[in-house]
Design a protein around this motif. Sequence first.
Motif, PDB file in Angstrom:
ATOM      1  N   SER A  15       0.840  -1.197   0.000  1.00 44.36           N
ATOM      2  CA  SER A  15       0.000   0.000   0.000  1.00 44.36           C
ATOM      3  C   SER A  15       0.877   1.249   0.000  1.00 44.36           C
ATOM      4  CB  SER A  15      -0.908   0.009   1.227  1.00 44.36           C
ATOM      5  OG  SER A  15      -1.597   1.230   1.326  1.00 44.36           O
ATOM      6  N   SER A  16       0.559   2.144  -0.883  1.00 41.66           N
ATOM      7  CA  SER A  16       1.283   3.421  -0.931  1.00 41.66           C
ATOM      8  C   SER A  16       0.468   4.561  -0.320  1.00 41.66           C
ATOM      9  CB  SER A  16       1.637   3.777  -2.386  1.00 41.66           C
ATOM     10  OG  SER A  16       0.436   3.882  -3.167  1.00 41.66           O
ATOM     11  N   ASP A  17      -0.757   4.239   0.147  1.00 45.40           N
ATOM     12  CA  ASP A  17      -1.601   5.271   0.751  1.00 45.40           C
ATOM     13  C   ASP A  17      -1.113   5.584   2.159  1.00 45.40           C
ATOM     14  OD1 ASP A  17      -3.278   5.326  -1.475  1.00 45.40           O
ATOM     15  OD2 ASP A  17      -4.486   3.661  -0.696  1.00 45.40           O
ATOM     16  N   PRO A  18      -1.103   6.858   2.539  1.00 46.66           N
ATOM     17  CA  PRO A  18      -0.661   7.217   3.890  1.00 46.66           C
ATOM     18  C   PRO A  18      -1.639   6.694   4.942  1.00 46.66           C
ATOM     19  CG  PRO A  18      -1.609   9.127   2.799  1.00 46.66           C
ATOM     20  CD  PRO A  18      -1.512   8.044   1.757  1.00 46.66           C
ATOM     21  N   LYS A  19      -1.108   6.351   6.106  1.00 49.57           N
ATOM     22  CA  LYS A  19      -1.947   5.897   7.203  1.00 49.57           C
ATOM     23  C   LYS A  19      -2.853   7.037   7.664  1.00 49.57           C
ATOM     24  CE  LYS A  19      -0.290   1.700   7.875  1.00 49.57           C
ATOM     25  NZ  LYS A  19      -1.127   0.482   7.801  1.00 49.57           N
ATOM     26  N   LEU A  20      -4.092   6.667   8.001  1.00 50.25           N
ATOM     27  CA  LEU A  20      -5.045   7.655   8.505  1.00 50.25           C
ATOM     28  C   LEU A  20      -4.942   7.705  10.019  1.00 50.25           C
ATOM     29  CD1 LEU A  20      -7.397   9.623   7.963  1.00 50.25           C
ATOM     30  CD2 LEU A  20      -8.944   7.690   8.272  1.00 50.25           C
ATOM     31  N   ASP A  65     -14.028   8.828   5.594  1.00 55.96           N
ATOM     32  CA  ASP A  65     -12.958   8.422   6.503  1.00 55.96           C
ATOM     33  C   ASP A  65     -12.652   9.459   7.572  1.00 55.96           C
ATOM     34  OD1 ASP A  65     -11.757  10.336   4.953  1.00 55.96           O
ATOM     35  OD2 ASP A  65     -10.191   9.021   4.140  1.00 55.96           O
TER      36      ASP A  65
END
Length: 374
Positions: A15-20, A65
Motif C-alpha cells: 500500500s502506498s496510501d498514507p496511514k489515517l 474516513d
Amino acid sequence: MSFNHYAYNGEPALSSDPKLHSTKFFPLSERIILDNERCILCSRCVRFTREVSKSNVLGLEHRGDHMLVRPAEGRTLDDDPYSDNVIDICPVGALLSRSFLYQSRVWYLEPTPSVCPGCARGCTVQLWHRKPEWRLKGLDERHNTRIQRVTPLENPRVNGPWICNKGRDLPTLLDRPRAEQALLKGAPVAMTQAIEAGRTLLDQAGKRVALVSSWGSNEELRAFRNSLGDYFSCFVKADHQPAEGEVVEDDLLIRADKNPNTRAGQDLFGTAAAAIPEDTDLVLVWGEGVDFGTLPRGVKILFLGSWLLPENGHADVFIPISIQTERRGHYTNFEGVVSAFEPCQPRRDGVIDAETLFPLLSAPGGSASGGGAA
C-alpha cells in the motif's frame, strides 16, 4: 512481525496510501475514553444510547474516513447512567474504562457470580478478581483479593444484559475501611467477650427493638427470625438512601429503594416503625442507616456492622460481621425473583458471619432465653 519485516530491509509495503491518523484518547466522559484509531464506526454505542438507555448522547459526525463518534452538542456520556455498557458491546476495544485502564490483564482475572446490592432490582453481575495462579507476591495481599471490575451477568428475568453505572462502582463501595475489632463501649475486646456481653444485654432488657438490615441475605434474615425474632419487636430499615446527584428511579433498571433485600425483610418482619418507643430498653441495630442520635435517650445499643464508622464506638456492644463478597447467599428483588451470590474474598480476621452470630446470641445460659419483646 510484519512491522519488523518492513522496517528492517524487508520488501516495501504494497500500500502506498498514507496511514489515517485520528484522535487516540478522546474523553467521552469522566468514566470512558474513546480510541478513534481502533473504532470501526459500527455505531453500536450510538444505537445503545438511542434504543436502550434513550439518553441520545452519542452520534456520528462528519462523513467518510473523517467520521467520528462524538457526544451530542453540549452533552457528555456522564449524562447517561448506563454509559459503561457501551464498553461491553464495543467489538474492537475502542471504548475504554478509565477505572480499569492499565489495572490488570483480563486473563489474570476470573469472575464470580453475584448480585448488585445497589437497589431493589438486584441485577446479577460478575465480580472480577485475580486468579490464584496469578497471585502477586511482592505487594499487599489485598491486591490479590480486591474486586478489579464488575460486568453484567445476563439474566432475562431481572436485568437482561445490562447494569447501571452504580453497579460498576461496587468495588469503591466494597473497598471502604472495614471494622475488624469487637468493642465494648469503644474498648477493644475478644469476639467471645462481645458475644457474651450481647447476650447479657438481651437477657437484662425488658422491651427490645431490632432494626433489621435490608442488606441481609435471605439466609441471614431467616436465621435472625428463628434465633431472635421472638425476643424483639422487629422492623426492617433502609440501610442506604439515594446519594446526592444519583438517579433515583427510571423506566429501565434503577429503583428508588437503594437496598437489595427489602422485599424479603418485609415479608418476614414488616416495615420500619415511625419511631422507637421511649421506654425501649435495648435496640439491636443491624447494618447501616441509623442515626444513633434519634434513638431514645439512655437506651442500650447492640450494633452489628461491617464498616469503620463513628457509631461503632458509641454502641454498648459492637460486633463486626462479614459482607456479601465473603459469604454465599440469596437476595429477593422487588418483584420476588431470588438470585444467588457467591464468595470471592476471604473473610476478614476478627469478623463473624451474621448467620453464625444470631444463634450464639440466643444460646441458653446468658441470652434472651427468658422474656420476650414487649
